[in-house]
Enzyme design. Structure first.
Site, PDB file in Angstrom:
ATOM      1  N   GLY A  16      19.287 -19.824 122.167  1.00 20.92           N
ATOM      2  CA  GLY A  16      20.001 -18.828 121.825  1.00 20.92           C
ATOM      3  C   GLY A  16      19.443 -17.356 121.659  1.00 20.92           C
ATOM      4  N   CYS A  43      15.176 -27.029 121.238  1.00 16.52           N
ATOM      5  CA  CYS A  43      15.153 -27.649 122.579  1.00 16.52           C
ATOM      6  C   CYS A  43      13.869 -27.837 123.146  1.00 16.52           C
ATOM      7  CB  CYS A  43      16.312 -26.795 123.589  1.00 16.52           C
ATOM      8  SG  CYS A  43      16.172 -27.394 125.296  1.00 16.52           S
ATOM      9  N   CYS A  48      15.487 -31.430 123.278  1.00 16.24           N
ATOM     10  CA  CYS A  48      15.792 -31.717 124.673  1.00 16.24           C
ATOM     11  C   CYS A  48      14.545 -32.074 125.622  1.00 16.24           C
ATOM     12  CB  CYS A  48      16.593 -30.890 125.449  1.00 16.24           C
ATOM     13  SG  CYS A  48      17.602 -29.739 124.350  1.00 16.24           S
ATOM     14  N   LYS A  51      12.105 -35.020 124.523  1.00 13.85           N
ATOM     15  CA  LYS A  51      13.078 -35.994 124.639  1.00 13.85           C
ATOM     16  C   LYS A  51      13.082 -36.715 125.894  1.00 13.85           C
ATOM     17  CE  LYS A  51      16.806 -36.030 125.338  1.00 13.85           C
ATOM     18  NZ  LYS A  51      17.899 -35.450 124.895  1.00 13.85           N
ATOM     19  N   TYR A  99       7.816 -19.056 127.512  1.00 13.23           N
ATOM     20  CA  TYR A  99       8.803 -18.562 126.786  1.00 13.23           C
ATOM     21  C   TYR A  99       8.137 -17.092 126.150  1.00 13.23           C
ATOM     22  CZ  TYR A  99      12.707 -21.217 126.625  1.00 13.23           C
ATOM     23  OH  TYR A  99      14.069 -21.893 127.027  1.00 13.23           O
ATOM     24  N   TYR A 177      24.081 -38.947 119.368  1.00 16.09           N
ATOM     25  CA  TYR A 177      23.331 -38.592 120.511  1.00 16.09           C
ATOM     26  C   TYR A 177      21.860 -39.019 120.101  1.00 16.09           C
ATOM     27  CZ  TYR A 177      26.314 -34.892 122.632  1.00 16.09           C
ATOM     28  OH  TYR A 177      27.230 -34.176 123.099  1.00 16.09           O
ATOM     29  N   GLU A 181      19.572 -42.214 121.941  1.00 14.62           N
ATOM     30  CA  GLU A 181      18.674 -41.887 122.686  1.00 14.62           C
ATOM     31  C   GLU A 181      17.098 -42.353 122.420  1.00 14.62           C
ATOM     32  OE1 GLU A 181      20.476 -37.692 124.597  1.00 14.62           O
ATOM     33  OE2 GLU A 181      18.901 -37.649 123.274  1.00 14.62           O
ATOM     34  N   ARG A 198      27.174 -46.971 110.036  1.00 13.10           N
ATOM     35  CA  ARG A 198      28.075 -47.314 109.004  1.00 13.10           C
ATOM     36  C   ARG A 198      29.688 -47.593 109.489  1.00 13.10           C
ATOM     37  NH1 ARG A 198      28.772 -41.166 106.689  1.00 13.10           N
ATOM     38  NH2 ARG A 198      29.468 -40.251 108.492  1.00 13.10           N
ATOM     39  N   ASP A 302      23.214 -23.423 117.185  1.00  7.54           N
ATOM     40  CA  ASP A 302      23.562 -24.529 116.114  1.00  7.54           C
ATOM     41  C   ASP A 302      23.748 -23.939 114.757  1.00  7.54           C
ATOM     42  OD1 ASP A 302      23.015 -26.057 118.276  1.00  7.54           O
ATOM     43  OD2 ASP A 302      21.245 -27.339 117.352  1.00  7.54           O
ATOM     44  N   HIS A 435      28.301 -41.734 150.898  1.00 10.51           N
ATOM     45  CA  HIS A 435      28.010 -43.271 151.042  1.00 10.51           C
ATOM     46  C   HIS A 435      26.579 -43.583 151.415  1.00 10.51           C
ATOM     47  CE1 HIS A 435      29.478 -47.405 150.787  1.00 10.51           C
ATOM     48  NE2 HIS A 435      28.869 -47.488 151.983  1.00 10.51           N
ATOM     49  N   GLU A 440      30.515 -41.457 144.657  1.00  8.77           N
ATOM     50  CA  GLU A 440      31.712 -41.736 145.454  1.00  8.77           C
ATOM     51  C   GLU A 440      32.868 -42.230 144.760  1.00  8.77           C
ATOM     52  OE1 GLU A 440      31.532 -44.226 148.942  1.00  8.77           O
ATOM     53  OE2 GLU A 440      29.683 -45.350 148.162  1.00  8.77           O
TER      54      GLU A 440
HETATM   55  P1  NDP Z   1      25.391 -36.652 115.402  1.00  9.74           P
HETATM   56  O1  NDP Z   1      26.184 -35.658 114.588  1.00  9.74           O
HETATM   57  O2  NDP Z   1      25.545 -36.855 116.820  1.00  9.74           O
HETATM   58  O3  NDP Z   1      25.524 -38.208 114.823  1.00  9.74           O
HETATM   59  C1  NDP Z   1      25.009 -38.331 113.432  1.00  9.74           C
HETATM   60  C2  NDP Z   1      25.197 -39.843 113.271  1.00  9.74           C
HETATM   61  O4  NDP Z   1      24.897 -39.829 112.026  1.00  9.74           O
HETATM   62  C3  NDP Z   1      26.597 -40.362 113.318  1.00  9.74           C
HETATM   63  O5  NDP Z   1      26.394 -41.757 113.883  1.00  9.74           O
HETATM   64  C4  NDP Z   1      26.908 -40.361 112.068  1.00  9.74           C
HETATM   65  O6  NDP Z   1      28.252 -41.379 111.796  1.00  9.74           O
HETATM   66  C5  NDP Z   1      25.929 -40.784 111.165  1.00  9.74           C
HETATM   67  N1  NDP Z   1      25.911 -40.275 109.877  1.00  9.74           N
HETATM   68  C6  NDP Z   1      26.150 -39.205 109.424  1.00  9.74           C
HETATM   69  N2  NDP Z   1      25.898 -39.201 107.953  1.00  9.74           N
HETATM   70  C7  NDP Z   1      25.614 -40.321 107.493  1.00  9.74           C
HETATM   71  C8  NDP Z   1      25.491 -40.931 106.389  1.00  9.74           C
HETATM   72  N3  NDP Z   1      25.266 -40.116 105.141  1.00  9.74           N
HETATM   73  N4  NDP Z   1      24.987 -42.274 106.151  1.00  9.74           N
HETATM   74  C9  NDP Z   1      24.831 -42.947 107.357  1.00  9.74           C
HETATM   75  N5  NDP Z   1      25.285 -42.489 108.898  1.00  9.74           N
HETATM   76  C10 NDP Z   1      25.400 -41.156 108.773  1.00  9.74           C
HETATM   77  O7  NDP Z   1      23.730 -36.162 114.995  1.00  9.74           O
HETATM   78  P2  NDP Z   1      22.266 -36.230 115.962  1.00  9.74           P
HETATM   79  O8  NDP Z   1      21.493 -36.278 114.704  1.00  9.74           O
HETATM   80  O9  NDP Z   1      22.425 -37.593 116.674  1.00  9.74           O
HETATM   81  O10 NDP Z   1      22.296 -35.067 116.757  1.00  9.74           O
HETATM   82  C11 NDP Z   1      22.488 -33.690 116.228  1.00  9.74           C
HETATM   83  C12 NDP Z   1      23.184 -32.893 117.142  1.00  9.74           C
HETATM   84  O11 NDP Z   1      21.987 -32.590 118.117  1.00  9.74           O
HETATM   85  C13 NDP Z   1      24.217 -33.608 117.956  1.00  9.74           C
HETATM   86  O12 NDP Z   1      25.280 -33.372 117.600  1.00  9.74           O
HETATM   87  C14 NDP Z   1      24.071 -32.866 119.290  1.00  9.74           C
HETATM   88  O13 NDP Z   1      24.824 -31.818 119.547  1.00  9.74           O
HETATM   89  C15 NDP Z   1      22.669 -32.402 119.581  1.00  9.74           C
HETATM   90  N6  NDP Z   1      22.080 -33.168 120.595  1.00  9.74           N
HETATM   91  C16 NDP Z   1      22.581 -33.324 121.877  1.00  9.74           C
HETATM   92  C17 NDP Z   1      21.695 -34.042 122.664  1.00  9.74           C
HETATM   93  C18 NDP Z   1      21.938 -34.037 124.096  1.00  9.74           C
HETATM   94  O14 NDP Z   1      22.821 -33.235 124.236  1.00  9.74           O
HETATM   95  N7  NDP Z   1      22.010 -35.146 124.828  1.00  9.74           N
HETATM   96  C19 NDP Z   1      20.716 -34.973 122.547  1.00  9.74           C
HETATM   97  C20 NDP Z   1      20.370 -34.930 120.942  1.00  9.74           C
HETATM   98  C21 NDP Z   1      20.930 -34.342 120.078  1.00  9.74           C
HETATM   99  P3  NDP Z   1      29.607 -40.995 112.026  1.00  9.74           P
HETATM  100  O15 NDP Z   1      29.925 -41.309 113.257  1.00  9.74           O
HETATM  101  O16 NDP Z   1      30.263 -41.927 111.186  1.00  9.74           O
HETATM  102  O17 NDP Z   1      29.943 -39.428 111.720  1.00  9.74           O
END
Ligand code: NDP
Length: 451
Positions: A16, A43, A48, A51, A99, A177, A181, A198, A302, A435, A440
């Site tokens: 950004g 990123c 990204c 990864k 960059y 995410y 991944e 959880r 972010d 096809h 499709e």
């Molecule tokens: P997410 O918010 O996607 O997932 C966090 C996970 O941790 C959820 O499953 C959540 O559970 C769990 N969690 C949160 N707090 C606790 C806790 N106290 N105890 C146990 N489990 C917990 O975050 P990520 O870290 O995976 O990714 C961060 C951000 O980065 C994403 O939101 C995304 O925007 C970005 N990202 C995007 C990618 C892409 O575009 N492909 C790839 C990687 C990251 P619950 O579901 O219950 O909340």
């Protein structure tokens, strides 16, 4: 004599911040940017890009396994983690260089160091004091992990990119995410992977059919998914890290990775003193023009915790610069933001989930196809992909498109244009398929599923 050193000072040279500074400079503004770590941000340096390189690396094992069905006989494949990490590091160095050159050629001055606001127009970077008419905060986020005993033994995705060796037994906490991944990455590279979550289904927030399809694909690849359990305590044992789970079970792993979300990186920036209002969980509150509560201070990406994706930060940074320095009126619009999860199998998605569609619309038609991708047939991989469309019955408009399976992110990028443009299901039906492809299916599904 200008009143300030610069027209714009940007704190944070990630997606950004770099985009905003380059566009503002292109509009004729005098711009500087500071970065405490490496130019490119999450990123490019630790998100990204590296990864995706690791995802590519991890997919080879599946390709080797499936190749026999196509008549290939490959020897015993051998994988070198240090070779992969070194190659990945070279690529990240190359991109960081690009960059740097982009900033330089745009005439943006780079300060290396952490920026801190001294007042609403002054930023300290190390010994330097720099003034600017407008200031943009683009400091991104940082991994967040729960405060459990022994958490210093755990890693986050930041460290996962630099492990000295591939761990044999990995525990991943979380099911968003990053968790899914990295579960796929470690599994494909040969680690034994356990994912602890959880609640009761991975990828909360995605369409339920997507979640179930990805879960089945992960399990069939041998990932052990444990629900209703989180690591409660970590202890160093002779043969690894002993994890005590919330249900009192114990298990030893070589590596414990937390992927439990990220927090806006706002601490120590001096924001409150400069009059910037903070929202819940340290996020900077902004409006559709990325304006904070302080007149001349803005924030994108972010750190504002709107939709935390690179293309969104790019859009916000670009729109900010066009509005503030290009004489345009560009509020940001986050509707229909497409997204991908580079899990294995991968996900591409745009628009509403079925639950959201039913919540917002009076009648919804659901088109769903679950099928074995052709690529898997000779490889005898027993795995189903998913194609799903959600249609507003009243307008016939396609309001959601969800794909799981090979190339899903590439497929949905194109369909995101159609969903964003508000095209109808009839337009989809009038479009001929290509096809034989998986995509499709998205233009050939005629029969809605019974609701
Ligand atoms: P997410 O918010 O996607 O997932 C966090 C996970 O941790 C959820 O499953 C959540 O559970 C769990 N969690 C949160 N707090 C606790 C806790 N106290 N105890 C146990 N489990 C917990 O975050 P990520 O870290 O995976 O990714 C961060 C951000 O980065 C994403 O939101 C995304 O925007 C970005 N990202 C995007 C990618 C892409 O575009 N492909 C790839 C990687 C990251 P619950 O579901 O219950 O909340």
């Amino acid at each position: 004599m200008p009143r300030f050193d610069f027209d714009l000072f940007v704190i944070g040279a990630g997606s950004g911040g770099v985009r905003a500074s380059r566009i503002a400079a292109g509009h004729g503004a005098r711009v500087a940017i500071c970065e405490e770590s490496r130019v490119g941000g999450t990123c490019v340096i630790r998100g990204c890009v590296p990864k995706k390189l690791l995802v590519y690396a991890s997919q080879f094992s599946e390709h080797f396994a499936d190749s026999a069905g196509y008549g290939w006989k490959v020897g015993e494949p051998a994988f070198s983690w240090p070779a992969l990490i070194a190659a990945k590091d070279r690529e990240i160095d190359r991109l960081e260089g690009i960059y740097h050159r982009l900033l330089h050629s745009a005439g943006v001055e780079l300060y290396q160091g952490r920026g801190q606001l001294l007042d609403e127009h002054t930023v300290a970077v190390g010994e330097d004091r720099v003034t600017a008419e407008k200031i943009l905060i683009a400091t991104g986020g940082r991994p967040w992990l729960p405060d459990i005993p022994g958490r210093e033994l755990a890693i986050t995705s930041d460290e996962a990119f630099h492990l000295e060796k591939l761990p044999e037994r990995v525990l991943i906490a979380g099911a968003g995410y990053i968790a899914v991944e990295f579960a796929g990455i470690f599994n494909g590279l040969g680690s034994e992977v356990t994912l602890a979550y959880r609640r009761d289904l991975i990828l909360r927030g995605f369409d339920d059919d997507v979640r179930g399809t990805v879960e089945a694909g992960m399990r069939s690849r041998g990932i052990d998914i444990q629900y209703h359990c989180v690591p409660a305590r970590l202890e160093q044992a002779n043969d690894g890290i002993e994890v005590t789970f919330s249900d009192d079970r114990r298990q030893v792993f070589d590596c414990v990775m937390f992927a439990t979300g990220r927090s806006p990186y706002t601490w120590g920036l001096g924001l409150e003193d400069a009059g910037v209002r903070m929202g819940a969980e340290n996020r900077i509150e902004v409006d559709a023009y990325s304006r904070t509560s302080a007149d001349n201070i803005f924030a994108v990406g972010d750190v504002t915790d709107r939709i935390n994706l690179t293309p969104v930060a790019l859009m916000e940074g670009h729109a900010f610069a066009d509005t503030q320095f290009g004489g345009m009126d560009r509020p940001v619009d986050h509707a229909n933001t497409p997204a991908a999860v580079f899990s294995q199998p991968p996900v591409g998605t745009v628009g509403l989930t079925e639950v959201e569609a039913r919540e917002h619309l009076s009648a919804v038609r659901v088109y769903r196809s679950s099928f074995t991708p052709m690529k898997y047939t000779l490889g005898q991989r027993d795995e189903k992909g998913l194609m799903k469309l959600l249609v507003d019955d009243a307008s016939d408009r396609v309001v959601g498109c969800h794909v799981v399976g090979p190339d899903a992110p590439e497929i949905v990028q194109g369909f995101a244009v159609a969903v964003r443009a508000g095209l109808s299901k009839a337009e989809f039906d009038r479009t001929l398929g290509i096809h034989p492809t998986s995509a499709e299916e998205l233009v050939t599904m005629r029969q809605p599923v019974d609701n």
